[in-house]
Write a protein that holds these residues in place. Sequence first.
Motif, PDB file in Angstrom:
ATOM      1  N   MET A   1       0.781  -1.158  -0.147  1.00  0.00           N
ATOM      2  CA  MET A   1      -0.006   0.019   0.164  1.00  0.00           C
ATOM      3  C   MET A   1       0.924   1.129   0.063  1.00  0.00           C
ATOM      4  SD  MET A   1      -2.953   1.107   2.832  1.00  0.00           S
ATOM      5  CE  MET A   1      -3.823  -0.429   2.347  1.00  0.00           C
ATOM      6  N   SER A   2       0.843   2.063  -0.816  1.00  0.00           N
ATOM      7  CA  SER A   2       1.420   3.310  -1.005  1.00  0.00           C
ATOM      8  C   SER A   2       0.905   4.370   0.132  1.00  0.00           C
ATOM      9  CB  SER A   2       1.338   4.017  -2.352  1.00  0.00           C
ATOM     10  OG  SER A   2      -0.283   4.391  -2.524  1.00  0.00           O
ATOM     11  N   ALA A   3       2.096   5.120   0.489  1.00  0.00           N
ATOM     12  CA  ALA A   3       1.913   6.017   1.627  1.00  0.00           C
ATOM     13  C   ALA A   3       0.792   7.265   1.122  1.00  0.00           C
ATOM     14  CB  ALA A   3       3.148   6.676   1.870  1.00  0.00           C
ATOM     15  N   GLU A   4       0.085   7.915   1.982  1.00  0.00           N
ATOM     16  CA  GLU A   4      -0.820   8.879   1.559  1.00  0.00           C
ATOM     17  C   GLU A   4       0.017  10.126   1.198  1.00  0.00           C
ATOM     18  OE1 GLU A   4      -3.560  11.372   4.429  1.00  0.00           O
ATOM     19  OE2 GLU A   4      -4.714   9.410   3.551  1.00  0.00           O
ATOM     20  N   PRO A   5      -0.142  10.933   0.201  1.00  0.00           N
ATOM     21  CA  PRO A   5       0.642  11.926  -0.208  1.00  0.00           C
ATOM     22  C   PRO A   5       0.601  13.061   0.977  1.00  0.00           C
ATOM     23  CG  PRO A   5      -1.269  11.710  -1.479  1.00  0.00           C
ATOM     24  CD  PRO A   5      -1.231  10.631  -0.689  1.00  0.00           C
ATOM     25  N   MET A   6       1.648  13.856   0.949  1.00  0.00           N
ATOM     26  CA  MET A   6       1.957  14.758   1.789  1.00  0.00           C
ATOM     27  C   MET A   6       0.915  16.049   1.418  1.00  0.00           C
ATOM     28  SD  MET A   6       2.906  13.269   4.168  1.00  0.00           S
ATOM     29  CE  MET A   6       3.579  14.576   5.537  1.00  0.00           C
ATOM     30  N   VAL A   7      -0.202  16.337   1.735  1.00  0.00           N
ATOM     31  CA  VAL A   7      -1.127  17.360   1.321  1.00  0.00           C
ATOM     32  C   VAL A   7      -0.639  18.554   1.275  1.00  0.00           C
ATOM     33  CG1 VAL A   7      -3.389  18.124   1.003  1.00  0.00           C
ATOM     34  CG2 VAL A   7      -2.983  15.882   1.082  1.00  0.00           C
ATOM     35  N   THR A   8      -0.500  19.088   2.732  1.00  0.00           N
ATOM     36  CA  THR A   8      -0.068  20.237   3.141  1.00  0.00           C
ATOM     37  C   THR A   8       1.173  20.917   2.307  1.00  0.00           C
ATOM     38  OG1 THR A   8      -0.800  20.009   5.247  1.00  0.00           O
ATOM     39  CG2 THR A   8       0.156  21.982   5.072  1.00  0.00           C
ATOM     40  N   SER A   9       2.382  20.010   2.502  1.00  0.00           N
ATOM     41  CA  SER A   9       3.533  20.365   1.642  1.00  0.00           C
ATOM     42  C   SER A   9       3.275  20.344   0.197  1.00  0.00           C
ATOM     43  CB  SER A   9       4.569  19.415   1.992  1.00  0.00           C
ATOM     44  OG  SER A   9       4.366  18.288   1.667  1.00  0.00           O
ATOM     45  N   GLY A 249      -3.576  13.286   6.819  1.00  0.00           N
ATOM     46  CA  GLY A 249      -3.732  12.204   7.585  1.00  0.00           C
ATOM     47  C   GLY A 249      -4.955  12.282   8.539  1.00  0.00           C
ATOM     48  N   LYS A 250      -5.011  11.434   9.488  1.00  0.00           N
ATOM     49  CA  LYS A 250      -6.265  11.153  10.179  1.00  0.00           C
ATOM     50  C   LYS A 250      -6.441  12.172  11.132  1.00  0.00           C
ATOM     51  CE  LYS A 250      -7.716   7.337   8.159  1.00  0.00           C
ATOM     52  NZ  LYS A 250      -8.802   7.542   7.188  1.00  0.00           N
ATOM     53  N   THR A 251      -5.409  12.942  11.593  1.00  0.00           N
ATOM     54  CA  THR A 251      -5.306  13.753  12.591  1.00  0.00           C
ATOM     55  C   THR A 251      -5.605  15.683  11.977  1.00  0.00           C
ATOM     56  OG1 THR A 251      -2.947  13.928  12.518  1.00  0.00           O
ATOM     57  CG2 THR A 251      -4.212  12.793  14.361  1.00  0.00           C
ATOM     58  N   LEU A 254      -9.314  18.530   8.429  1.00  0.00           N
ATOM     59  CA  LEU A 254     -10.366  17.903   7.653  1.00  0.00           C
ATOM     60  C   LEU A 254     -11.226  16.983   8.365  1.00  0.00           C
ATOM     61  CD1 LEU A 254      -8.568  17.924   4.411  1.00  0.00           C
ATOM     62  CD2 LEU A 254      -9.981  19.880   5.063  1.00  0.00           C
ATOM     63  N   HIS A 255     -10.495  15.979   9.177  1.00  0.00           N
ATOM     64  CA  HIS A 255     -11.143  14.976   9.804  1.00  0.00           C
ATOM     65  C   HIS A 255     -12.058  15.548  10.878  1.00  0.00           C
ATOM     66  CE1 HIS A 255      -9.957  11.462   7.556  1.00  0.00           C
ATOM     67  NE2 HIS A 255      -8.890  11.986   7.364  1.00  0.00           N
ATOM     68  N   ILE A 256     -11.073  16.415  11.621  1.00  0.00           N
ATOM     69  CA  ILE A 256     -11.771  17.097  12.949  1.00  0.00           C
ATOM     70  C   ILE A 256     -12.959  17.757  12.747  1.00  0.00           C
ATOM     71  CG2 ILE A 256     -11.209  19.122  14.346  1.00  0.00           C
ATOM     72  CD1 ILE A 256      -8.131  18.151  14.055  1.00  0.00           C
ATOM     73  N   ASN A 263     -11.183  13.362  -0.007  1.00  0.00           N
ATOM     74  CA  ASN A 263     -10.862  13.207  -1.355  1.00  0.00           C
ATOM     75  C   ASN A 263      -9.450  13.804  -1.548  1.00  0.00           C
ATOM     76  OD1 ASN A 263     -10.748  13.110  -4.138  1.00  0.00           O
ATOM     77  ND2 ASN A 263     -12.480  14.142  -4.417  1.00  0.00           N
ATOM     78  N   ILE A 264      -8.585  12.858  -1.644  1.00  0.00           N
ATOM     79  CA  ILE A 264      -7.135  13.443  -1.699  1.00  0.00           C
ATOM     80  C   ILE A 264      -6.892  14.269  -3.080  1.00  0.00           C
ATOM     81  CG2 ILE A 264      -4.707  13.053  -2.102  1.00  0.00           C
ATOM     82  CD1 ILE A 264      -5.922  12.792   0.866  1.00  0.00           C
ATOM     83  N   ASP A 265      -7.936  13.589  -4.295  1.00  0.00           N
ATOM     84  CA  ASP A 265      -7.563  13.985  -5.639  1.00  0.00           C
ATOM     85  C   ASP A 265      -8.168  15.581  -5.670  1.00  0.00           C
ATOM     86  OD1 ASP A 265      -7.161  13.768  -8.586  1.00  0.00           O
ATOM     87  OD2 ASP A 265      -9.260  14.456  -8.462  1.00  0.00           O
ATOM     88  N   GLY A 266      -9.189  15.812  -4.919  1.00  0.00           N
ATOM     89  CA  GLY A 266      -9.925  16.951  -4.842  1.00  0.00           C
ATOM     90  C   GLY A 266      -8.896  18.042  -4.206  1.00  0.00           C
ATOM     91  N   LEU A 267      -7.980  17.722  -3.446  1.00  0.00           N
ATOM     92  CA  LEU A 267      -7.010  18.604  -2.660  1.00  0.00           C
ATOM     93  C   LEU A 267      -5.930  18.898  -3.758  1.00  0.00           C
ATOM     94  CD1 LEU A 267      -7.111  17.192   0.904  1.00  0.00           C
ATOM     95  CD2 LEU A 267      -7.338  19.642   0.367  1.00  0.00           C
ATOM     96  N   ILE A 268      -5.420  17.690  -4.203  1.00  0.00           N
ATOM     97  CA  ILE A 268      -4.008  18.017  -4.945  1.00  0.00           C
ATOM     98  C   ILE A 268      -3.991  17.484  -6.210  1.00  0.00           C
ATOM     99  CG2 ILE A 268      -2.548  18.469  -2.781  1.00  0.00           C
ATOM    100  CD1 ILE A 268      -1.867  15.276  -3.185  1.00  0.00           C
ATOM    101  N   GLY A 269      -5.274  17.038  -6.769  1.00  0.00           N
ATOM    102  CA  GLY A 269      -5.261  16.353  -8.129  1.00  0.00           C
ATOM    103  C   GLY A 269      -4.867  17.634  -9.092  1.00  0.00           C
ATOM    104  N   GLU A 270      -4.346  17.207 -10.297  1.00  0.00           N
ATOM    105  CA  GLU A 270      -4.282  18.235 -11.566  1.00  0.00           C
ATOM    106  C   GLU A 270      -3.952  19.562 -11.046  1.00  0.00           C
ATOM    107  OE1 GLU A 270      -7.320  16.593 -14.809  1.00  0.00           O
ATOM    108  OE2 GLU A 270      -8.324  16.729 -12.628  1.00  0.00           O
TER     109      GLU A 270
END
Length: 479
Positions: A1-9, A249-251, A254-256, A263-270
């Motif tokens: 399983m690939s690691a979740e991308p680092m969205v903020t950075s 991640g889970k903390t 967005l989770h809070i 939706n990670i793609d919504g955040l950083i896709g394209e």
Amino acid sequence: MSAEPMVTSTLAKYLSGLDYADIPPRIIEEAKKLLLDSIVCMVTGAESELGPVIHAHAELFGEGDASVAETPLRASLLGAAYCNARLGTCLDFDETYPGGPTGGVHFGAISVAAALAVCERKKLGGAELLRAIVAGYELGGRIADVGTQLTFANGELVGRPEVWGMSVSAIFAAAGAAATACRLPEEQYYEALGLAGGNVQPLIGPLWGAMPVPPNVKFSDFGWSTAGGIFSAMAAQRGSTGAGPILDGKTSILHIIGIRKVNIDGLIGELGQRWALDDITYKPWPCCRFLHQAMTALKTIRDRHTIRAEDVDSIEVSANYALMSRRFHNREPSNFVARQFSFPHAIAMMLCDVPVGVDWVSEEVARRDDVVRIRNKVTVVDNPRARRFAQYFVRDQVRQMPGAITVHAGDRVYSAEADYALGDPWDPATAWSYGDVADKARLVTRRDPAAMERLVEIVRDIDSHETLDALMRELRGFQ
């Protein structure tokens, strides 16, 4: 399983490196439309009963030399940003982005107010202003695209979120606009995002929605979100650090706030290919966006037929299940804000030919006999087809929300339906050009027509302006 991308950075790296030349011409055009529309909303808001109240808030932030809409008053950087953002959103006349927890959020005037304040302070030109607006809107839109909090069963809407609010995309949009105008490097941009996420206002949407008389800051104080976003960017520039991977991640924030599946793609896709400004919607009427499909249907009827208000016997609005609450059915909206969410009131405004603008929410107009009569003729019912609007979702965006209206007048019955509202960009029949936004500017404010023409022309060519002096004079309305 690939690691979740680092969205903020990932977002910090992309937005900190965004140059004007990287932005497609169609998005620059949208940024100009948003700039003009937002200033028009600020000016119109200042003309309303809430204008003096908001202007009075500027002194709470101290004195300065920053411009505030429709007043010679000069405020501090944060004071001007606060006032302009709140003026721009107080009439519910500002744009809507079709994402977020309930399918629609506002952060366009916030991005513009933050960009105007910081660019004026730094004496930047029009191209830098547009770059900041684009970055702010892009960040706000991607935060909104993380996923809906509406509940569906067998394709039908069956529930609304227990916790929701509008402040998350708002503060990130302001932070993005300010950080971009300040040209923060990637590391500081990252900290600005962490600080912004840590300063999100509590999500009071459910409380607000249950209040019989809504407050005049509505579901969120967007002025405070704007000031908070600017402060986050400038604090990061001065060495403050934020809550690190605020979007990861889970903390994450967005989770809070209750997003079950981000939706990670919504955040950083394209990134650099898909732009939030492609999905911006504009408002021809000062009321909640979710009223606009039915209002568009009513306009279709009135464009085809002559209907006098005194001849109307009854009006039935067929709307989405999400609009079955008391707020949208209210025949006796008792204040400035309640009138912005009342189907009966909005329909009365149109059928009684009340000029679009501050008159739509004024106490004097609300008490008129003809307006009261029409409001009492309106019934709002559930539209079964509209319950299935999730089938039209793109990244959980509410793009089509069918609305219908039937007017009974004597022995005549008039009916129409609309899936898209005027100002929606996904249908050529409803999409707005710069000329349409300019027509709104000419129609809705009480300013001298020559002044509005100056504003329209300045914004049209703002990227060629080396300073914002001319634009800020028109924003203030005082030479």
